[in-house]
Design a protein around this motif. Sequence first.
Motif, PDB file in Angstrom:
ATOM      1  N   TRP A 104       0.832  -1.205   0.000  1.00  0.00           N
ATOM      2  CA  TRP A 104       0.000   0.000   0.000  1.00  0.00           C
ATOM      3  C   TRP A 104       0.867   1.256   0.000  1.00  0.00           C
ATOM      4  N   LEU A 105       1.946   1.226   0.774  1.00  0.00           N
ATOM      5  CA  LEU A 105       2.836   2.383   0.865  1.00  0.00           C
ATOM      6  C   LEU A 105       3.442   2.714  -0.505  1.00  0.00           C
ATOM      7  N   ILE A 106       3.838   1.711  -1.248  1.00  0.00           N
ATOM      8  CA  ILE A 106       4.339   1.933  -2.608  1.00  0.00           C
ATOM      9  C   ILE A 106       3.239   2.570  -3.452  1.00  0.00           C
ATOM     10  N   GLY A 107       2.027   2.082  -3.284  1.00  0.00           N
ATOM     11  CA  GLY A 107       0.897   2.605  -4.033  1.00  0.00           C
ATOM     12  C   GLY A 107       0.561   4.057  -3.743  1.00  0.00           C
ATOM     13  N   GLN A 108       1.104   4.596  -2.655  1.00  0.00           N
ATOM     14  CA  GLN A 108       0.838   5.995  -2.311  1.00  0.00           C
ATOM     15  C   GLN A 108       1.712   6.964  -3.084  1.00  0.00           C
ATOM     16  N   GLY A 109       2.667   6.434  -3.818  1.00  0.00           N
ATOM     17  CA  GLY A 109       3.502   7.271  -4.665  1.00  0.00           C
ATOM     18  C   GLY A 109       4.869   7.540  -4.070  1.00  0.00           C
ATOM     19  N   ARG A 110       5.702   8.096  -4.911  1.00  0.00           N
ATOM     20  CA  ARG A 110       7.116   8.293  -4.586  1.00  0.00           C
ATOM     21  C   ARG A 110       7.334   9.173  -3.349  1.00  0.00           C
ATOM     22  N   GLU A 111       6.633  10.300  -3.278  1.00  0.00           N
ATOM     23  CA  GLU A 111       6.867  11.235  -2.174  1.00  0.00           C
ATOM     24  C   GLU A 111       6.556  10.593  -0.822  1.00  0.00           C
ATOM     25  N   ILE A 112       5.412   9.960  -0.723  1.00  0.00           N
ATOM     26  CA  ILE A 112       5.047   9.335   0.547  1.00  0.00           C
ATOM     27  C   ILE A 112       5.941   8.137   0.824  1.00  0.00           C
ATOM     28  N   PHE A 113       6.182   7.314  -0.186  1.00  0.00           N
ATOM     29  CA  PHE A 113       7.042   6.144   0.023  1.00  0.00           C
ATOM     30  C   PHE A 113       8.432   6.561   0.485  1.00  0.00           C
ATOM     31  N   GLU A 114       9.069   7.443  -0.266  1.00  0.00           N
ATOM     32  CA  GLU A 114      10.434   7.850   0.088  1.00  0.00           C
ATOM     33  C   GLU A 114      10.470   8.566   1.441  1.00  0.00           C
ATOM     34  N   GLY A 115       9.474   9.398   1.696  1.00  0.00           N
ATOM     35  CA  GLY A 115       9.412  10.081   2.986  1.00  0.00           C
ATOM     36  C   GLY A 115       9.293   9.101   4.136  1.00  0.00           C
ATOM     37  N   ALA A 116       8.468   8.075   3.955  1.00  0.00           N
ATOM     38  CA  ALA A 116       8.272   7.083   5.010  1.00  0.00           C
ATOM     39  C   ALA A 116       9.517   6.220   5.212  1.00  0.00           C
ATOM     40  N   VAL A 117      10.163   5.827   4.120  1.00  0.00           N
ATOM     41  CA  VAL A 117      11.378   5.016   4.246  1.00  0.00           C
ATOM     42  C   VAL A 117      12.475   5.824   4.949  1.00  0.00           C
ATOM     43  N   HIS A 118      12.576   7.089   4.592  1.00  0.00           N
ATOM     44  CA  HIS A 118      13.593   7.957   5.193  1.00  0.00           C
ATOM     45  C   HIS A 118      13.292   8.245   6.660  1.00  0.00           C
ATOM     46  N   GLU A 119      12.031   8.548   6.968  1.00  0.00           N
ATOM     47  CA  GLU A 119      11.637   8.885   8.341  1.00  0.00           C
ATOM     48  C   GLU A 119      10.202   8.410   8.586  1.00  0.00           C
ATOM     49  N   PRO A 120      10.041   7.178   9.073  1.00  0.00           N
ATOM     50  CA  PRO A 120       8.700   6.619   9.249  1.00  0.00           C
ATOM     51  C   PRO A 120       7.758   7.493  10.080  1.00  0.00           C
ATOM     52  N   ASP A 121       8.269   8.209  11.054  1.00  0.00           N
ATOM     53  CA  ASP A 121       7.398   9.060  11.872  1.00  0.00           C
ATOM     54  C   ASP A 121       6.781  10.189  11.052  1.00  0.00           C
ATOM     55  N   ALA A 122       7.397  10.512   9.906  1.00  0.00           N
ATOM     56  CA  ALA A 122       6.865  11.561   9.031  1.00  0.00           C
ATOM     57  C   ALA A 122       5.521  11.173   8.428  1.00  0.00           C
ATOM     58  N   LEU A 123       5.145   9.900   8.505  1.00  0.00           N
ATOM     59  CA  LEU A 123       3.834   9.497   8.009  1.00  0.00           C
ATOM     60  C   LEU A 123       2.715  10.265   8.714  1.00  0.00           C
ATOM     61  N   ALA A 124       2.974  10.752   9.907  1.00  0.00           N
ATOM     62  CA  ALA A 124       1.974  11.546  10.621  1.00  0.00           C
ATOM     63  C   ALA A 124       1.565  12.765   9.799  1.00  0.00           C
ATOM     64  N   GLU A 125       2.506  13.334   9.066  1.00  0.00           N
ATOM     65  CA  GLU A 125       2.208  14.488   8.220  1.00  0.00           C
ATOM     66  C   GLU A 125       1.922  14.082   6.769  1.00  0.00           C
ATOM     67  N   LEU A 126       2.565  13.035   6.300  1.00  0.00           N
ATOM     68  CA  LEU A 126       2.430  12.620   4.908  1.00  0.00           C
ATOM     69  C   LEU A 126       1.048  12.043   4.594  1.00  0.00           C
ATOM     70  N   LEU A 127       0.444  11.382   5.561  1.00  0.00           N
ATOM     71  CA  LEU A 127      -0.867  10.775   5.353  1.00  0.00           C
ATOM     72  C   LEU A 127      -1.950  11.773   5.754  1.00  0.00           C
ATOM     73  N   VAL A 128      -2.325  12.613   4.809  1.00  0.00           N
ATOM     74  CA  VAL A 128      -3.298  13.665   5.093  1.00  0.00           C
ATOM     75  C   VAL A 128      -4.640  13.056   5.493  1.00  0.00           C
ATOM     76  N   ASP A 129      -5.164  12.190   4.653  1.00  0.00           N
ATOM     77  CA  ASP A 129      -6.412  11.483   4.955  1.00  0.00           C
ATOM     78  C   ASP A 129      -6.068  10.015   5.095  1.00  0.00           C
ATOM     79  N   PHE A 130      -6.303   9.465   6.270  1.00  0.00           N
ATOM     80  CA  PHE A 130      -6.001   8.053   6.491  1.00  0.00           C
ATOM     81  C   PHE A 130      -7.174   7.419   7.211  1.00  0.00           C
ATOM     82  N   ASP A 131      -7.738   6.400   6.599  1.00  0.00           N
ATOM     83  CA  ASP A 131      -8.850   5.662   7.181  1.00  0.00           C
ATOM     84  C   ASP A 131      -8.405   4.215   7.325  1.00  0.00           C
ATOM     85  N   GLU A 132      -8.161   3.788   8.555  1.00  0.00           N
ATOM     86  CA  GLU A 132      -7.611   2.444   8.753  1.00  0.00           C
ATOM     87  C   GLU A 132      -8.550   1.350   8.281  1.00  0.00           C
TER      88      GLU A 132
END
Length: 173
Positions: A81-109
């Motif tokens: 799923w993370l790959i499916g979110q695109g390069r910016e989110i994927f690379e941001g998450a791989v570089h700094e997983p805690d950044a997902l808090a900001e990268l995932l604007v709308d997240f519905d578990e």
Amino acid sequence: MDETEFWKIIDSTRERAEGDPEEHADLLVERLTELDPDSVLDFARHFEARYNRAYTWELWGAAAVLFDGAGDEVFDYFRCWLIGQGREIFEGAVHEPDALAELLVDFDEEIDGDGEELGFAADEAYERLTGTEAPDLGIPPPGAEPAGTPFDLDDDEVLATRFPRLWARFGPG
């Protein structure tokens, strides 16, 4: 197929799916069947390389926060799923997983985070095009354990300390 084309295919199909992971997978298969079989295998290699790259303890911890726990399958599907979110989110998450808090604007578990079908899209497209299963991609598998330093994925205190922004946004209670 180069990396830019790989991400363009991911992005265009995700945008058309309007956030629905299953629709994203269906659209990805459709798009890939417009390519020749070798290009589909190139796409699969790009996907697999990123999937393996995301096999880290830090990303597994981030998934554990997002889903209030993450076993092997949940983490596998999360990486797709993370790959499916695109390069910016994927690379941001791989570089700094805690950044997902900001990268995932709308997240519905309930619907987000499960990209199981995305992980099979290239295989399905290849089989539709050729009538045979995709050959081995020649990509070394990840190690037996995720990259990085192991930690207890079930310890809320550890997760809150390692992922303060994710914990503040997605942690329990």
